[in-house]
Design a protein around this motif. Structure first.
Motif, PDB file in Angstrom:
ATOM      1  N   ALA A 181      -3.818   8.563  -2.235  1.00 27.26           N
ATOM      2  CA  ALA A 181      -2.760   9.034  -1.338  1.00 27.26           C
ATOM      3  C   ALA A 181      -1.418   8.870  -2.015  1.00 27.26           C
ATOM      4  CB  ALA A 181      -2.807   8.242  -0.037  1.00 27.26           C
ATOM      5  N   GLU A 187       0.848  -1.206   0.000  1.00 24.31           N
ATOM      6  CA  GLU A 187       0.000   0.000   0.000  1.00 24.31           C
ATOM      7  C   GLU A 187       0.882   1.254   0.000  1.00 24.31           C
ATOM      8  OE1 GLU A 187      -3.540  -2.202   2.607  1.00 24.31           O
ATOM      9  OE2 GLU A 187      -2.497  -0.498   3.481  1.00 24.31           O
ATOM     10  N   VAL A 239      -6.995  11.664   7.310  1.00 22.55           N
ATOM     11  CA  VAL A 239      -5.913  10.703   7.081  1.00 22.55           C
ATOM     12  C   VAL A 239      -4.563  11.435   7.038  1.00 22.55           C
ATOM     13  CG1 VAL A 239      -5.053   8.897   5.528  1.00 22.55           C
ATOM     14  CG2 VAL A 239      -7.510   9.212   5.826  1.00 22.55           C
ATOM     15  N   ASP A 290       1.066   9.630   6.141  1.00 15.32           N
ATOM     16  CA  ASP A 290       1.576   8.254   6.046  1.00 15.32           C
ATOM     17  C   ASP A 290       0.430   7.238   5.985  1.00 15.32           C
ATOM     18  OD1 ASP A 290       0.721   8.498   8.637  1.00 15.32           O
ATOM     19  OD2 ASP A 290       2.576   7.826   9.579  1.00 15.32           O
ATOM     20  N   GLN A 291      -0.751   7.703   5.597  1.00 13.24           N
ATOM     21  CA  GLN A 291      -1.918   6.847   5.312  1.00 13.24           C
ATOM     22  C   GLN A 291      -2.598   6.293   6.570  1.00 13.24           C
ATOM     23  OE1 GLN A 291       0.455   4.206   2.796  1.00 13.24           O
ATOM     24  NE2 GLN A 291      -0.746   4.806   1.009  1.00 13.24           N
ATOM     25  N   ALA A 337       1.717   4.505  -2.849  1.00  7.88           N
ATOM     26  CA  ALA A 337       1.823   5.950  -2.622  1.00  7.88           C
ATOM     27  C   ALA A 337       3.118   6.510  -3.221  1.00  7.88           C
ATOM     28  CB  ALA A 337       1.751   6.258  -1.126  1.00  7.88           C
ATOM     29  N   GLY A 377      -8.043   4.549  -1.619  1.00  9.76           N
ATOM     30  CA  GLY A 377      -6.755   4.694  -0.943  1.00  9.76           C
ATOM     31  C   GLY A 377      -5.622   5.047  -1.891  1.00  9.76           C
ATOM     32  N   SER A 387      -8.281   0.874   2.249  1.00  7.11           N
ATOM     33  CA  SER A 387      -8.882   1.311   0.988  1.00  7.11           C
ATOM     34  C   SER A 387     -10.098   0.470   0.607  1.00  7.11           C
ATOM     35  CB  SER A 387      -7.837   1.214  -0.124  1.00  7.11           C
ATOM     36  OG  SER A 387      -8.369   1.707  -1.321  1.00  7.11           O
ATOM     37  N   ARG A 436      -4.068   1.992   9.642  1.00  2.04           N
ATOM     38  CA  ARG A 436      -3.872   2.499   8.291  1.00  2.04           C
ATOM     39  C   ARG A 436      -5.240   2.607   7.600  1.00  2.04           C
ATOM     40  NH1 ARG A 436      -6.250  -2.168   6.512  1.00  2.04           N
ATOM     41  NH2 ARG A 436      -5.438  -2.916   4.533  1.00  2.04           N
TER      42      ARG A 436
END
Ligand code: FAD
Length: 638
Positions: free
Chosen positions: A491, A85, A606, A609-610, A89, A488, A473, A470
């Motif tokens: 991001a 994930e 958020v 850093d997610q 990003a 998600g 998503s 976290r």
């Protein structure tokens, strides 16, 4: 992915426009006398941090590494779903998906009841629990992961590259100045071996591995124990009649020890972790002089009645298991009320057994946690006290990792037979493996309540977006072009905060979502107006996105608040990618999947850093302000 906002440019959109007045940062450039951030070490921790900081031209970053160049093989290979994930990003999640081996199933092998000298398959589990992440668990050579980060650095506005051939030897911190207070001594390990160079830095991050000089310089000590067990690891190209060779396997033999099989990228390569001998308490693994042939022989004994015929030994290493953790991840001893200047990340502050596949993952997650905080401080968005949260958040996670890993390593190294059935119908290591899945996927991380993590007062509005965890998503459709996508994946590792506003049943003009957007855009006391510099794009610091319950065709013609179609960039181009709706094509309804309250909606805040920082009602403007006031400083221009 959005680009051309500042004008059309041919070529790869991954190559960002170079910052105009940047310091030459290629590997051959002379080292500067002072920098903002000095990173020691080009492992996963150092490169992840460098790739993050490289996005910000206002931060002068230097990353040094004693080796002459990037590694080419070996070390870790496990990339868990949480790290995938994060790779998304950074822009290379899809690349890793294409190149890597995907761990879909894990098989368990144990002694055959009819003939204990032979192993037999006793079970299989799905490796990534259904719905736990949209990303796969993958295996890929650590060197390739390094390469992907190096590419991001080189393509970033700063065009950052490591300075190879330099090791950090020592550092001192001057407590009487705020101006580059850390003096670092580097030693040349290349053609001018032994040459020393001092550099002053505002911050230093020791990503210099298990024998960290940075840790030593700040008085950090590793505490923990060793399991006194020798293991070997090898990456091989080989033929075998073992039927599950393209599945991840945990193998326990009756009398020859345990083994872990990890298929790897490319379809032919695989890795074996092979249990070798028990060590005496005072004995070091190096004293045994194990060879690759010892490992191959042990693997063939464990695998009976199957055999492995090795064609190429690509890489191998022998190690013993240790579980160690430092007291703190920065230079400020407990009880002292000051802001840190020096940090450690990755193996420099925690080590554990490689078989749970956490080393590379946790190291990168450490520096991803630190990167945005450093950027936030350099941009003047937060006071330096924000940096205190790094050690607090990441040490708690490392402690949990070591406890779980400790338990896992003991099970995997249990005397022959003992890691088998524990009275239930499932072997102990299979049961433990299933229990650990959320943890090994990197998804169990939960940061405690703090200035950066709000209280769970309104968690019931969206239980699937758990505060402190976290951002999980889910699928949506982008309204402007009916594009199916993952929410998600909006991001990017760009240091921005995000507010996802989920519309309630009332979603037209005058609804809580419209009021929120109007307040954010127009009220001088709103978080957007207070924390965004007057000359910056309205979404430069906090990015608002809205998700509606209707389908895209209904929403296309609906008037939406101007903030959801902002005009940004030097041309003032309209942004069409802020508005989303539920996926009506079968991928799933995000409101249902994450339990978002359909009547009232909510906002999900958020972090860069997610991680979910807060869940609030759409009407809770003051609570949102109070939360951000605890993190941000009022905006300065520029
Ligand atoms: P590292 O990857 O160790 O990177 C540290 C970097 O700092 C290195 O590039 C080093 O050269 C550099 N450095 C060292 N001293 C200095 C200095 N004084 N100044 C500046 N830079 C310095 N994990 C697994 O999961 N499976 C495995 O099979 C496995 N095998 C491994 C084999 C070896 C030989 C090693 C070293 C590690 C292995 N690991 C394995 C662990 C895994 O690679 C680490 O957990 C992970 O790389 C941690 O990342 P890091 O960035 O914190 O540290």
């Amino acid at each position: 992915m959005q680009y051309y906002k500042s004008g059309f440019r041919g070529g790869s959109p991954d190559v960002k426009p170079a910052a105009p007045d940047r310091r030459p940062r290629d590997g051959f450039a002379a080292l500067p006398d002072q920098v903002d951030v000095l990173i020691a070490g080009c492992g996963p921790a150092g490169l992840c941090l460098a790739a993050q900081l490289a996005q910000f031209p206002e931060i002068d970053t230097l990353i040094v590494e004693p080796k002459p160049g990037p590694i080419e093989k070996g070390q870790a290979d496990g990339v868990n779903t949480r790290t995938m994930e994060m790779f998304q990003a950074f822009g290379f999640g899809e690349q890793v998906k294409r190149e890597s081996y995907w761990v879909n199933q894990t098989a368990f092998w144990a002694p055959d009841a009819a003939n204990a000298d032979h192993i037999t398959r006793i079970g299989r589990v799905q490796d990534v629990p259904e719905g736990s992440s949209e990303m796969p668990h993958t295996l890929l050579n650590q060197a390739r992961v390094h390469e992907l980060f190096l590419e991001v650095m080189k393509n970033a506005p700063t065009r950052l590259q490591p300075s190879y051939g330099w090791a950090l030897r020592d550092l001192q911190i001057d407590p009487d100045t705020e101006d580059h207070p850390v003096t670092v001594t580097l030693e040349n390990t290349g053609v001018n071996a032994g040459e020393l160079k001092t550099i002053r830095a505002n911050f230093v991050v020791g990503c210099d591995g298990a024998r960290s000089n940075v840790r030593r310089a700040i008085g950090g000590e590793m505490h923990g124990d060793a399991a006194h067990q020798a293991w070997g690891v090898m990456d091989i190209l080989a033929n075998t009649d073992f039927p599950d060779i393209r599945q991840k396997c945990l193998v326990a033999s009756a009398n020859e020890g345990n083994m872990l099989i990890l298929p790897r990228e490319g379809g032919y390569l695989f890795r074996l972790y092979v249990e070798l001998d028990k060590l005496n308490p005072e004995e070091r693994v190096a004293e045994r002089n194990f060879t690759a042939d010892d490992m191959i022989a042990a693997a063939n004994r464990i695998l009976q009645p199957y055999m492995i015929d090795v064609k190429e030994l690509v890489w191998w290493s022998i190690y013993e298991i240790g579980h160690r953790l430092t007291d703190r991840f920065d230079n400020v001893p407990a009880g002292q009320d000051r802001d840190p200047r020096v940090f450690t990340a990755g193996d420099a502050c925690h080590t554990h057994s490689p078989k749970a596949g956490q080393g590379m993952n946790v190291s990168m997650q450490d520096s991803f946690n630190l990167g945005w905080k450093l950027a936030q401080v350099f941009k003047g968005r937060s006071a330096p006290s924000l940096l205190r949260s790094y050690s607090a958040e990441r040490r708690a996670e490392a402690k949990r990792l070591i406890e779980t890993d400790h338990q896992w390593a003991r099970i995997m190294s249990a005397p022959p037979g003992q890691s088998e059935l524990d009275g239930s119908d499932m072997p102990r290591f299979q049961k433990q493996f299933i229990e650990n899945l959320e943890f090994t996927g990197g998804l169990a991380v939960k940061y405690e309540g703090s200035a950066l993590i709000g209280p769970p007062t309104h968690q019931a509005l969206a239980p699937g977006f758990e505060i402190g965890c976290r951002f999980h998503s889910a699928p949506v459709v982008r309204v402007a072009d009916a594009m199916q996508m993952q929410l998600g994946h909006l991001a990017e590792a760009d240091g921005r905060w995000r507010i996802f506003a989920f519309a309630g049943a009332d979603s037209g003009a005058g609804s809580p979502l419209y009021d929120l957007a109007a307040w954010l855009a127009e009220d001088p006391h709103s978080v957007l107006r207070r924390y965004t510099p007057a000359d910056a794009d309205i979404d430069a610091v906090i990015d608002l996105r809205a998700i509606f319950q209707q389908s895209f065709d209904v929403l296309l013609d609906q008037q939406v608040p101007a903030l959801l179609r902002p005009k940004t960039g030097p041309f003032g181009l309209q942004d069409h990618e802020k508005i989303f709706c539920v996926d009506h094509k079968g991928a799933g309804d995000i409101f249902e999947m994450r339990g978002v309250d359909r009547a009232s909606g909510c906002m999900v805040v958020v972090r860069p850093d997610q991680y979910v920082a807060h869940v609030l009602p759409l009407e809770a403007h003051q609570a949102l302000s109070a939360f951000f006031d605890g993190i941000f400083l009022p905006a300065q221009s520029g």
